[in-house]
Every structure is written in C-alpha cells, then in structure tokens.
Scaffold this motif. Structure first.
Motif, mmCIF file in Angstrom:
data_model
loop_
_atom_site.group_PDB
_atom_site.id
_atom_site.type_symbol
_atom_site.label_atom_id
_atom_site.label_comp_id
_atom_site.label_asym_id
_atom_site.label_seq_id
_atom_site.Cartn_x
_atom_site.Cartn_y
_atom_site.Cartn_z
ATOM 1 N N GLU A 150 0.942 -1.240 0.152
ATOM 2 C CA GLU A 150 -0.112 0.244 0.066
ATOM 3 C C GLU A 150 0.727 1.318 0.028
ATOM 4 O O GLU A 150 0.491 2.065 -0.723
ATOM 5 N N ARG A 151 2.245 1.087 0.892
ATOM 6 C CA ARG A 151 3.180 2.426 0.658
ATOM 7 C C ARG A 151 3.516 2.253 -0.340
ATOM 8 O O ARG A 151 3.802 3.472 -0.772
ATOM 9 N N ALA A 152 3.808 2.087 -1.388
ATOM 10 C CA ALA A 152 4.554 1.483 -3.253
ATOM 11 C C ALA A 152 3.257 2.163 -3.942
ATOM 12 O O ALA A 152 3.265 2.930 -3.956
ATOM 13 N N LEU A 182 11.899 9.267 -11.537
ATOM 14 C CA LEU A 182 11.483 9.131 -10.676
ATOM 15 C C LEU A 182 12.174 9.316 -8.910
ATOM 16 O O LEU A 182 12.053 9.998 -8.349
ATOM 17 N N ALA A 183 13.140 9.142 -9.484
ATOM 18 C CA ALA A 183 13.997 8.894 -8.643
ATOM 19 C C ALA A 183 14.874 10.136 -8.257
ATOM 20 O O ALA A 183 14.883 11.173 -7.159
ATOM 21 N N LEU A 209 14.575 3.248 -3.081
ATOM 22 C CA LEU A 209 13.564 3.742 -3.075
ATOM 23 C C LEU A 209 12.587 2.961 -2.304
ATOM 24 O O LEU A 209 11.812 4.010 -1.695
ATOM 25 N N GLY A 210 12.371 2.139 -1.970
ATOM 26 C CA GLY A 210 11.700 1.244 -1.153
ATOM 27 C C GLY A 210 12.158 1.410 0.312
ATOM 28 O O GLY A 210 12.043 1.834 2.142
ATOM 29 N N GLN A 222 11.988 -5.948 2.698
ATOM 30 C CA GLN A 222 10.944 -5.153 2.985
ATOM 31 C C GLN A 222 11.144 -4.099 0.986
ATOM 32 O O GLN A 222 10.778 -3.743 0.661
ATOM 33 N N ALA A 223 12.604 -3.486 1.225
ATOM 34 C CA ALA A 223 12.836 -2.662 0.280
ATOM 35 C C ALA A 223 12.543 -3.468 -1.089
ATOM 36 O O ALA A 223 12.209 -3.168 -1.530
#
Length: 175
Positions: free
Chosen positions: A20-22, A41-42, A94-95, A125-126
């Motif tokens: 959901e965060r992504a 994006l980065a 980015l994660g 997680q990343a």
C-alpha cells in the motif's frame, strides 16, 4: 561536517501495508508502472543516480543508498548490470527511502546508508516495496491472467528483469 547515519530498523508494517505504501508513492508522484521511468521518479524526488566504476567498488554489489536528508539522497548502481535490473535496484533503494528513513511527511529525516546485500527483514521489505511499485498487484495479476505464465512477456510489460517477474509471480501465488 560528517553525516551521522541512523541504524536501520525494519519498518513496523505488514507485507500488505508495504504494498500500500508503494501504491501511495506511485499515486502521489503520478508514476505508472511499465510506462514511466523509475530513474525519473528517483530524480524528481531529489535523488541522484550514480553508476560506480569497478575500481570504485570494494566488492561487487548491485546497488546502495545514502540518504542525507529529505529529498537529498544518492542511489549508487553497479556498472555491470542491465537496465531492467537497474530499474528494480532503483525501486529497491526507493523502498529503503520510503520505509526506513522516516515516516510521511518526513521521508529522509533519518539519514541512512545501506548497501544492497543480505537477506534480512530490511532487505526483504525493500524488495517487496520495489516489486509492488514496479509490478502493482492488481495490474500484474491482470497481465498474468491475460498473457499467462510467460515471465519474459511480463518482464517486457513491466520493464523489469525476468527473475523479478518470477519472484513476483511466486509472492502473489499466481502459478
């Protein structure tokens, strides 16, 4: 003045909350997986992308992240990987930025420095964040239903490597 880096702790989020965060990051930044550039994006977020030379690397690693502050970070990439691999690596870093360097609206408030190696929770997680950002659950599942279990085709649709697609198929239990 030398930056003091925070010790990186796993984000207190479930796998679904990481996804959901992504999706939130993608929506907030008008990023469409498979169409928009993760590199752009980065950089639009204030990041800088650097490609290391083999001489610069103590040992071969596929990427690293240094967060110095909000909207101030460097993603370092290996000189020996493919564009599709680099896309996942950028999303992975980015994660770390969105999961491990502060909470919204304070992303980047905890300076961190991390190499992309290891198999611990922080790295997992990343990886989950990167997979969800580049291969969103719904869009990926729909594409899988449309084209079948063809990792090369799916890799082309989502601009990621075949191994990244295979991992996403497994994590979503599509095959």
């Amino acid at each position: 003045m030398q930056t003091e880096y925070a010790q990186i702790q796993p984000a207190p989020l479930s796998w679904m909350q990481i996804e959901e965060r992504a999706m939130e990051v993608a929506a907030d930044n008008h990023f469409t997986a498979g169409k928009d550039s993760i590199h752009d994006l980065a950089t639009n977020l204030g990041g800088k992308i650097e490609y290391l030379t083999a001489d610069d690397m103590d040992y071969l690693e596929s990427g690293s992240l240094e967060v110095r502050g909000p909207n101030d970070f460097i993603i370092r990439l290996s000189p020996i990987t493919s564009l599709l691999r680099d896309n996942f690596t950028i999303a992975h870093e980015l994660g770390h930025y969105f999961l491990h360097s502060g909470e919204k609206p304070g992303y980047g408030t905890n300076p961190i420095k991390i190499g992309r190696y290891g198999t611990g929770t922080v790295e997992q997680q990343a990886n989950r964040f990167a997979a969800a950002l580049l291969m969103p659950r719904q869009e990926f599942s729909e594409a899988f239903a449309r084209v079948g279990n063809h990792p090369s085709t799916l890799a082309g649709l989502f601009l990621v490597s075949r191994p990244a697609v295979e991992a996403r198929i497994n994590s979503l239990r599509l095959a």
